[in-house]
Design a protein around this motif. Structure first.
Motif, PDB file in Angstrom:
ATOM      1  N   UNK A 130      40.513  30.511  52.583  1.00 26.39           N
ATOM      2  CA  UNK A 130      40.105  31.913  52.612  1.00 26.39           C
ATOM      3  C   UNK A 130      41.291  32.846  52.370  1.00 26.39           C
ATOM      4  N   UNK A 131      42.414  32.523  52.994  1.00 24.98           N
ATOM      5  CA  UNK A 131      43.623  33.331  52.776  1.00 24.98           C
ATOM      6  C   UNK A 131      44.062  33.243  51.324  1.00 24.98           C
ATOM      7  N   UNK A 132      44.027  32.042  50.770  1.00 23.58           N
ATOM      8  CA  UNK A 132      44.404  31.837  49.375  1.00 23.58           C
ATOM      9  C   UNK A 132      43.532  32.682  48.446  1.00 23.58           C
ATOM     10  N   UNK A 133      42.234  32.661  48.664  1.00 22.87           N
ATOM     11  CA  UNK A 133      41.307  33.437  47.841  1.00 22.87           C
ATOM     12  C   UNK A 133      41.625  34.925  47.912  1.00 22.87           C
ATOM     13  N   UNK A 134      41.816  35.434  49.117  1.00 27.74           N
ATOM     14  CA  UNK A 134      42.056  36.866  49.283  1.00 27.74           C
ATOM     15  C   UNK A 134      43.398  37.295  48.693  1.00 27.74           C
ATOM     16  N   UNK A 135      44.414  36.468  48.846  1.00 25.22           N
ATOM     17  CA  UNK A 135      45.709  36.795  48.259  1.00 25.22           C
ATOM     18  C   UNK A 135      45.646  36.784  46.730  1.00 25.22           C
ATOM     19  N   UNK A 136      44.989  35.783  46.165  1.00 22.82           N
ATOM     20  CA  UNK A 136      44.824  35.731  44.707  1.00 22.82           C
ATOM     21  C   UNK A 136      44.173  37.012  44.190  1.00 22.82           C
ATOM     22  N   UNK A 137      43.109  37.404  44.855  1.00 22.79           N
ATOM     23  CA  UNK A 137      42.367  38.566  44.378  1.00 22.79           C
ATOM     24  C   UNK A 137      43.066  39.882  44.704  1.00 22.79           C
ATOM     25  N   UNK A 138      43.889  39.890  45.756  1.00 22.74           N
ATOM     26  CA  UNK A 138      44.702  41.077  46.028  1.00 22.74           C
ATOM     27  C   UNK A 138      45.717  41.292  44.903  1.00 22.74           C
ATOM     28  N   UNK A 139      46.369  40.218  44.483  1.00 24.79           N
ATOM     29  CA  UNK A 139      47.295  40.308  43.355  1.00 24.79           C
ATOM     30  C   UNK A 139      46.575  40.798  42.108  1.00 24.79           C
ATOM     31  N   UNK A 140      45.376  40.262  41.884  1.00 26.02           N
ATOM     32  CA  UNK A 140      44.596  40.625  40.687  1.00 26.02           C
ATOM     33  C   UNK A 140      44.145  42.085  40.725  1.00 26.02           C
TER      34      UNK A 140
END
Length: 213
Positions: free
Chosen positions: A66-76
């Motif tokens: 979940x953290x990985x998903x949110x960080x990826x999309x925050x960068x995007x």
């Protein structure tokens, strides 16, 4: 001024995305086009900090899906608003090494997260900013593993958390990309990346030229 063109490159590890982006950018610039080259995660100062945390930091061992998903999309989300949208509005061609399809494949299929929830987070990050063309540089998983091992030997000091995943993870990622290819054949084009760099370059240009005409 007409809107620019947004082209993304996707694939599992070792497909040659960065090489082909560089070659395509050189050809487009030689033809007088304005080109921006980006990578995900990253592409902005904020995004590059997130990239380090996701991939290289020694403190990321306990990171949840979940953290990985949110960080990826925050960068995007930052990349879309700070760089991609202004560039497209200015009529430039944007070439991006990975975009939202990677999140669907890696976090959705690879990490086995709920795909509907993954899509919701992607939607928040990108809004209506979608690629005009996605080139999926495909290599069999055995080839990907060989190329990853060679890269690790060449740069042993550069740890990549994603490349520490097992074969089953990458098999799920591969299936994720194949699912996208079947669902969106007009946008998501598969290119055989086991050929020579020159042959792949020709295939890439054939697809891009069709979008330029």
């Amino acid at each position: 001024m007409s809107r620019g063109l947004f082209i993304t490159f996707e694939g599992t590890e070792g497909g040659g995305k960065s090489t082909q982006i560089k070659l395509l950018a050189e050809r487009l610039r030689a033809e007088g086009r304005e080109v921006i080259e980006l990578r995900e995660p990253g592409g902005t100062p904020i995004g590059e900090e997130i990239r380090h945390l996701l991939k290289h930091s020694e403190a990321n061992g306990a990171m949840t899906a979940e953290t990985e998903l949110l960080l990826m999309c925050a960068s995007r989300a930052q990349l879309v608003r700070e760089v991609i949208r202004p560039a497209l509005a200015a009529g430039k061609i944007v070439l991006c090494d990975r975009f939202s399809d990677s999140t669907t494949a890696y976090q959705g299929h690879g990490r086995q997260m709920d795909l509907a929830r993954v899509r919701e987070v992607i939607e928040l990050a990108v809004g209506d900013t979608r690629p005009d063309l996605t080139l999926f540089l495909h290599v069999p998983i055995e080839v990907s593993e060989q190329r990853r091992r060679a890269r690790e030997q060449a740069q042993p000091q550069l740890r990549d958390r994603f490349e520490e995943a097992d074969r089953a993870f990458f098999e799920r990622v591969e299936q994720g990309f194949q699912t996208i290819a079947c669902a969106e054949p007009e946008r998501f084009v598969t290119v055989d990346a086991t050929s020579s760099i020159e042959a792949v370059q020709v295939s890439v240009w054939h697809q891009v030229a069709a979008k330029l005409s």
